[in-house]
Design a protein around this motif. Structure first.
Motif, PDB file in Angstrom:
ATOM      1  N   GLY A   1       6.817   4.254  11.784  1.00 56.62           N
ATOM      2  CA  GLY A   1       8.265   3.772  11.213  1.00 56.62           C
ATOM      3  C   GLY A   1       8.620   2.137  10.994  1.00 56.62           C
ATOM      4  N   ASP A   2       6.869   1.171  11.323  1.00 54.27           N
ATOM      5  CA  ASP A   2       7.227   0.456  11.205  1.00 54.27           C
ATOM      6  C   ASP A   2       7.910  -0.137   9.412  1.00 54.27           C
ATOM      7  N   ALA A   3       8.249  -1.227   9.277  1.00 54.92           N
ATOM      8  CA  ALA A   3       8.894  -1.876   8.275  1.00 54.92           C
ATOM      9  C   ALA A   3       8.246  -2.204   7.174  1.00 54.92           C
ATOM     10  N   GLY A   4       7.523  -2.757   7.337  1.00 51.37           N
ATOM     11  CA  GLY A   4       6.244  -3.355   6.621  1.00 51.37           C
ATOM     12  C   GLY A   4       5.451  -2.415   5.618  1.00 51.37           C
ATOM     13  N   ILE A   5       4.751  -1.417   6.243  1.00 56.69           N
ATOM     14  CA  ILE A   5       4.277   0.214   6.698  1.00 56.69           C
ATOM     15  C   ILE A   5       5.040   0.447   5.539  1.00 56.69           C
ATOM     16  N   VAL A   6       6.169   0.867   5.620  1.00 57.78           N
ATOM     17  CA  VAL A   6       7.204   1.485   5.363  1.00 57.78           C
ATOM     18  C   VAL A   6       7.504   0.912   3.788  1.00 57.78           C
TER      19      VAL A   6
ATOM     20  N   GLN B   1       6.387   3.280   0.141  1.00 63.40           N
ATOM     21  CA  GLN B   1       7.015   3.200  -0.824  1.00 63.40           C
ATOM     22  C   GLN B   1       7.735   2.584  -2.665  1.00 63.40           C
ATOM     23  N   ALA B   2       6.510   1.241  -1.679  1.00 60.89           N
ATOM     24  CA  ALA B   2       6.615   0.769  -3.162  1.00 60.89           C
ATOM     25  C   ALA B   2       5.075   0.971  -4.433  1.00 60.89           C
ATOM     26  N   ARG B   3       4.689   1.969  -3.645  1.00 58.07           N
ATOM     27  CA  ARG B   3       3.832   3.339  -4.565  1.00 58.07           C
ATOM     28  C   ARG B   3       3.666   4.833  -5.033  1.00 58.07           C
ATOM     29  N   LEU B   4       4.957   4.792  -4.542  1.00 56.64           N
ATOM     30  CA  LEU B   4       5.751   6.362  -4.791  1.00 56.64           C
ATOM     31  C   LEU B   4       5.496   6.442  -6.059  1.00 56.64           C
ATOM     32  N   SER B   5       5.730   5.225  -7.438  1.00 58.19           N
ATOM     33  CA  SER B   5       6.293   5.591  -8.535  1.00 58.19           C
ATOM     34  C   SER B   5       4.645   5.677  -9.281  1.00 58.19           C
ATOM     35  N   HIS B   6       3.324   5.167  -8.921  1.00 54.31           N
ATOM     36  CA  HIS B   6       1.704   5.272  -8.919  1.00 54.31           C
ATOM     37  C   HIS B   6       1.357   6.426  -9.691  1.00 54.31           C
TER      38      HIS B   6
ATOM     39  N   GLU C   1      -0.606  11.077  -9.174  1.00 50.37           N
ATOM     40  CA  GLU C   1      -0.809  12.287  -8.753  1.00 50.37           C
ATOM     41  C   GLU C   1      -1.023  12.254  -7.450  1.00 50.37           C
ATOM     42  N   MET C   2      -2.121  12.059  -7.555  1.00 52.98           N
ATOM     43  CA  MET C   2      -2.763  12.184  -5.974  1.00 52.98           C
ATOM     44  C   MET C   2      -2.570  10.810  -4.876  1.00 52.98           C
ATOM     45  N   VAL C   3      -2.616   9.722  -5.462  1.00 51.34           N
ATOM     46  CA  VAL C   3      -2.138   8.720  -5.377  1.00 51.34           C
ATOM     47  C   VAL C   3      -0.719   9.251  -3.845  1.00 51.34           C
ATOM     48  N   ARG C   4      -0.275   9.862  -5.161  1.00 51.38           N
ATOM     49  CA  ARG C   4       1.653   9.244  -4.605  1.00 51.38           C
ATOM     50  C   ARG C   4       1.624  10.671  -3.560  1.00 51.38           C
ATOM     51  N   GLU C   5       0.555  11.965  -3.808  1.00 50.00           N
ATOM     52  CA  GLU C   5       0.960  12.780  -3.249  1.00 50.00           C
ATOM     53  C   GLU C   5       0.455  12.563  -1.606  1.00 50.00           C
ATOM     54  N   HIS C   6      -0.478  11.367  -1.472  1.00 50.22           N
ATOM     55  CA  HIS C   6      -0.418  10.791   0.103  1.00 50.22           C
ATOM     56  C   HIS C   6       0.012  10.242   0.682  1.00 50.22           C
ATOM     57  N   VAL C   7       0.709   9.287  -0.525  1.00 44.30           N
ATOM     58  CA  VAL C   7       1.328   8.082   0.184  1.00 44.30           C
ATOM     59  C   VAL C   7       3.059   9.199   0.922  1.00 44.30           C
ATOM     60  N   VAL C   8       3.062  10.646   0.514  1.00 43.55           N
ATOM     61  CA  VAL C   8       4.305  11.467   0.335  1.00 43.55           C
ATOM     62  C   VAL C   8       4.348  12.177   1.439  1.00 43.55           C
ATOM     63  N   TRP C   9       2.646  12.030   2.152  1.00 41.90           N
ATOM     64  CA  TRP C   9       2.543  12.395   3.561  1.00 41.90           C
ATOM     65  C   TRP C   9       3.105  11.538   4.134  1.00 41.90           C
ATOM     66  N   ALA C  10       2.605  10.028   4.227  1.00 36.69           N
ATOM     67  CA  ALA C  10       2.064   9.342   5.118  1.00 36.69           C
ATOM     68  C   ALA C  10       3.565   8.986   5.263  1.00 36.69           C
TER      69      ALA C  10
ATOM     70  N   GLU D   1      11.689  10.354   4.300  1.00 39.84           N
ATOM     71  CA  GLU D   1      11.666  10.940   3.410  1.00 39.84           C
ATOM     72  C   GLU D   1      10.904  11.018   1.960  1.00 39.84           C
ATOM     73  N   ALA D   2      10.907  10.634   1.355  1.00 41.20           N
ATOM     74  CA  ALA D   2      10.266  10.460  -0.258  1.00 41.20           C
ATOM     75  C   ALA D   2      11.334  10.256  -1.063  1.00 41.20           C
TER      76      ALA D   2
END
Length: 360
Positions: A326-331, A335-340, A343-352, A359-360
């Motif tokens: 839950g670290d604010a900087g990491i989260v 979140q800044a990459r959710l609209s990349h 699709e592969m990047v987005r999927e790994h971001v959602v997992w992270a 929740e994404a």
């Protein structure tokens, strides 16, 4: 040009001296008969252990028969070049990375070794040519179907460890290999014996248990393969095991007792660039593609491209949740990459993000 036995022996000795002047730690000479490993190599391929590395099987017998790859070849000059940017204390430093630090393999923190070794091996070949006249040769550095470790082992540069890397009693394993295939019948050097004994440190430490048996690696499980060679999504079940290793993995080498003898580089090309020995993942994850290309110009990391760079960073940031959930900087970075667009990047971001309970 025909040289007698004494002239060939003198030339071999001179090659050693020239190689040292060019920054190589050691050069030795072998014949090119690799028939003793053909069966084992084919068994490895048949087991599918090469994964997506189709190039490992793409050249038929040329990989184990150098004279078919470069007609006329009768010898190989096998060379090693150390790459540690420092000597004392390097292993302790590698064990102190924080959970949000991007762990990048030591060999990849400086200039691309392909260019460094190829250039210097070419210079060595040209020195030989200047001394004896034209001869047949071709230079290689991890860039063609050449069994580098097998040839280096035959030349006596070391022995193949249980992790399949070459080991030297004088230098551990923190070095690159390169070769010059030649048509000169130089005198060959003797191979050295095995010195791993009952040690299983490399097998025990492997985070994904990719060393499935002594001297046998299933590349599909190896963190280096997953973060460098694999083009698509990293299997979900393997992601937590990768930790914050975002480009390659040195764990088996860090655990190897022989690496207490690892030597610092003789050239400055492998000095750390862009602080890649202690960079925070959120910082590297924020790089645009243009920044990625500019900052990593001349680096071996550039070959994976920005998309896989972000994929790897997302996995590392997700795994930081083990101690920084839950670290604010990491989260915020994720979140800044959710609209990349990837699709592969987005999927790994959602997992992270899920690892951080978001929740994404």
């Amino acid at each position: 040009m025909s040289l007698d036995a004494q002239a060939l022996a003198d030339l071999a000795a001179q090659i050693q001296l020239w190689g040292t002047e060019l920054g190589f730690a050691e050069l030795r000479i072998a014949d090119v008969d690799l028939s003793h490993i053909e069966g084992k190599f084919q068994d490895w391929l048949d087991a599918g252990y090469h994964g997506e590395m189709a190039y490992m099987a793409a050249h038929g017998s040329k990989r184990t028969r150098p004279a078919e790859l470069v007609p006329g070849t009768v010898r190989v000059i096998s060379a090693r070049m150390n790459y540690l940017p420092q000597n004392a204390g390097w292993r302790a430093a590698e064990q102190q990375h924080g959970p949000d630090t991007a762990v990048i393999s030591l060999y990849a923190r400086g200039r691309d070794y392909h260019k460094v070794l190829r250039t210097r091996l070419q210079q060595l070949a040209e020195r030989i040519e200047a001394a004896i006249g034209p001869f047949g040769y071709r230079v290689f550095t991890d860039s063609a179907p050449v069994m580098e470790v097998a040839l280096a082992e035959k030349a006596g540069l070391g022995w193949r460890g249980k992790h399949t890397l070459l080991l030297s009693r004088e230098a551990g394993s923190m070095f690159f290999l390169g070769e010059i295939l030649i048509d000169l019948p130089l005198p060959v050097d003797e191979a050295v014996g095995q010195h791993c004994g009952q040690c299983s440190a490399c097998i025990d430490i492997c985070p994904t248990k990719a060393i499935v048996a002594p001297y046998k690696v299933d590349a599909r499980l190896c963190v280096s393969y997953l973060t460098i060679e694999l083009h698509g999504s990293i299997p979900v079940e393997l992601r937590p095991l990768i930790g914050n290793r975002v480009y390659g993995c040195d764990d088996c080498q860090l655990a190897c007792p022989w690496n207490k003898f690892a030597q610092a580089a003789a050239v400055d090309d492998f000095a750390v660039r862009n602080g890649l020995d202690n960079a925070r993942m959120v910082h590297l994850f924020a790089w645009t593609e243009a920044q990625f290309l500019r900052m990593l110009e001349g680096s071996p990391i550039r070959r994976i491209g920005h998309e896989r760079w972000l994929r790897n960073m997302a996995v590392g940031l997700g795994n930081a949740a083990v101690s920084m959930r839950g670290d604010a900087g990491i989260v915020a970075a994720l979140q800044a990459r959710l609209s990349h667009p990837s699709e592969m990047v987005r999927e790994h971001v959602v997992w992270a993000l899920g690892r951080h309970g978001v929740e994404a």
